[in-house]
Design a protein around this motif. Structure first.
Motif, short mmCIF file in Angstrom:
data_model
loop_
_atom_site.label_atom_id
_atom_site.label_comp_id
_atom_site.label_asym_id
_atom_site.label_seq_id
_atom_site.Cartn_x
_atom_site.Cartn_y
_atom_site.Cartn_z
N UNK A 1 0.79 -1.23 0.00
CA UNK A 1 0.00 0.00 0.00
C UNK A 1 0.81 1.27 0.00
N UNK A 2 0.37 2.24 0.80
CA UNK A 2 1.02 3.54 0.84
C UNK A 2 2.47 3.44 1.31
N UNK A 3 2.73 2.59 2.32
CA UNK A 3 4.09 2.46 2.84
C UNK A 3 5.05 1.96 1.79
N UNK A 4 4.63 0.96 1.04
CA UNK A 4 5.48 0.45 -0.04
C UNK A 4 5.74 1.54 -1.07
N UNK A 5 4.72 2.25 -1.49
CA UNK A 5 4.88 3.28 -2.51
C UNK A 5 5.77 4.42 -2.03
N UNK A 6 5.64 4.80 -0.77
CA UNK A 6 6.49 5.86 -0.24
C UNK A 6 7.95 5.42 -0.23
N UNK B 1 9.33 3.20 -2.24
CA UNK B 1 9.79 3.13 -3.63
C UNK B 1 10.10 4.52 -4.17
N UNK B 2 9.22 5.47 -3.92
CA UNK B 2 9.44 6.82 -4.46
C UNK B 2 10.61 7.52 -3.76
N UNK B 3 10.81 7.27 -2.48
CA UNK B 3 11.99 7.82 -1.80
C UNK B 3 13.26 7.24 -2.42
N UNK B 4 13.26 5.93 -2.71
CA UNK B 4 14.41 5.32 -3.36
C UNK B 4 14.62 5.86 -4.76
N UNK B 5 13.54 6.06 -5.50
CA UNK B 5 13.64 6.62 -6.85
C UNK B 5 14.30 8.01 -6.80
N UNK B 6 14.01 8.73 -5.71
CA UNK B 6 14.57 10.08 -5.55
C UNK B 6 15.98 10.06 -5.00
N UNK C 1 2.94 20.41 -7.64
CA UNK C 1 2.82 20.15 -9.06
C UNK C 1 3.05 18.72 -9.51
N UNK C 2 3.14 17.76 -8.60
CA UNK C 2 3.29 16.36 -9.02
C UNK C 2 1.91 15.79 -9.38
N UNK C 3 1.92 14.65 -10.05
CA UNK C 3 0.67 13.98 -10.43
C UNK C 3 0.71 12.52 -9.99
N UNK C 4 -0.43 11.87 -10.14
CA UNK C 4 -0.50 10.43 -9.93
C UNK C 4 0.16 9.74 -11.12
N UNK C 5 0.28 8.42 -11.05
CA UNK C 5 0.98 7.67 -12.09
C UNK C 5 0.32 7.84 -13.46
N UNK C 6 -0.99 8.11 -13.50
CA UNK C 6 -1.68 8.26 -14.77
C UNK C 6 -1.73 9.70 -15.27
N UNK C 7 -1.05 10.60 -14.58
CA UNK C 7 -1.01 12.00 -14.99
C UNK C 7 -2.11 12.86 -14.42
N UNK D 1 -7.07 7.03 -5.97
CA UNK D 1 -5.70 7.30 -6.42
C UNK D 1 -4.82 6.09 -6.19
N UNK D 2 -3.75 5.98 -6.96
CA UNK D 2 -2.81 4.89 -6.76
C UNK D 2 -1.87 5.23 -5.60
N UNK D 3 -1.24 4.24 -5.00
CA UNK D 3 -0.29 4.51 -3.92
C UNK D 3 0.88 5.40 -4.35
N UNK D 4 1.20 5.39 -5.63
CA UNK D 4 2.31 6.23 -6.14
C UNK D 4 2.10 7.70 -5.79
N UNK D 5 0.85 8.12 -5.79
CA UNK D 5 0.52 9.54 -5.57
C UNK D 5 1.00 10.01 -4.20
N UNK D 6 0.69 9.27 -3.15
CA UNK D 6 1.13 9.67 -1.82
C UNK D 6 2.64 9.46 -1.68
#
Length: 322
Positions: free
Chosen positions: A25-30, A32-37, A291-297, A255-260
């Protein structure tokens, strides 16, 4: 911000993060996005490839989350690493050992995300009518509070001494709902209490952390398309999630978990994040700010929609809300 990460600029290079409750869920997505950054991310939880927690979802593990963190960083050609550490955050000795490991291996902690939960299995959230507090099994209710409140307290108590060693540290308390939306009673009692508490935690700890040059916020996703929401509640996938709108029209604002996840990155990369100290924030509200978006824009503003459309009894219409 979003484009910068995709191009490999990685605004969080060199930062050390701990996402407590990163199994799904949200924890996994957070994580992943922290690692991407560019961050090194310690991901914790109770479900591993050898052990399944009481949540009972063996298909999502912290090891897999760590691998997804690595893959996200590699995809943008940058640094970023996931480190899985099995941890029961209701066991102080396990949390102390986790923090000691972070200190030993990294010497600092810049971002602490308290996304600990797991209480849904003890509550019948899908019931049409929720029972009064005194009709709920007390052991289950208290377990919900332990999972959703005590775990956060234990983790902050153990990890904040490492966070405050360096100015600029960020604590993110994750919940369901904003300060404004949670002024209304959200049955059942134990769920409402567990999801309101992190809002106050962020306010209280913000008062203490600001003396050390650090910041605390509370963050909520909107109607989250988590794994359980998709495959258990609606029997759909991320690819065909809109099919669920036939039975739950307001799911159109989901929204997808990517958004949060992107919301956390935006906060962590903001040199002026202290302006949010003690505040209750949402992924949709922060998307408008950063100004960020969800995975689908798209950029769904779920909590504004929920209060202005769904709770107002209006027909489902996301026009102007995503």
């Amino acid at each position: 911000m979003q484009e910068a990460v995709q191009k490999g600029a990685q605004p969080l290079r060199g930062k050390i993060a701990l996402v407590a409750g990163a199994t799904r869920g949200a924890g996994r997505a957070m994580a992943v996005e922290l690692g991407r950054a560019g961050a090194t991310v310690y991901v914790t939880g109770r479900t591993t490839r050898e052990h399944v927690s009481e949540v009972g979802r063996a298909t999502e593990t912290i090891e897999e989350t760590a691998e997804l963190v690595d893959a996200a960083a590699e995809a943008v050609g940058g640094v970023g690493r996931g480190i899985a550490v099995p941890t029961d955050h209701l066991e102080p000795e396990q949390v102390r050992a986790l923090v000691d490991r972070v200190d030993r291996e990294q010497g600092r902690l810049d971002i602490l995300v308290n996304d600990l939960w797991g209480g849904d299995v003890h509550l019948d959230m899908g019931a049409n009518e929720q029972p009064d507090m005194w009709d709920i099994d007390l052991d289950k209710g208290l377990r919900v509070l332990r999972l959703g409140v005590e775990s956060h307290v234990v983790t902050s108590h153990c990890a904040l001494p490492l966070l405050v060693r360096n100015r600029g540290g960020l604590l993110v308390e994750v919940t369901d709902g904003t300060e404004e939306s949670n002024r209304s009673y959200r049955r059942p009692f134990f769920y409402d209490l567990a999801k309101t508490a992190p809002i106050r935690m962020a306010y209280d700890l913000g008062e203490e952390l600001k003396e050390h040059g650090c910041t605390a916020v509370c963050l909520t996703p909107g109607w989250l398309r988590s794994e359980a929401m998709l495959d258990t509640a609606f029997k759909v996938t991320e690819e065909n999630w809109r099919d669920a709108c036939a039975v739950a029209p307001h799911f159109a604002i989901s929204e997808s978990p990517t958004y949060v996840g992107r919301a956390v990155v935006a906060l962590a990369a903001d040199a002026g994040v202290a302006r949010w100290n003690g505040r209750s924030l949402s992924s949709g509200g922060l998307a408008q700010e950063y100004g960020f978006t969800d995975a689908d824009g798209s950029a769904p503003d779920a909590w504004r929609y929920i209060m202005e459309v769904e709770q107002a009894g209006k027909p489902a219409d996301v026009t102007g809300y995503r």
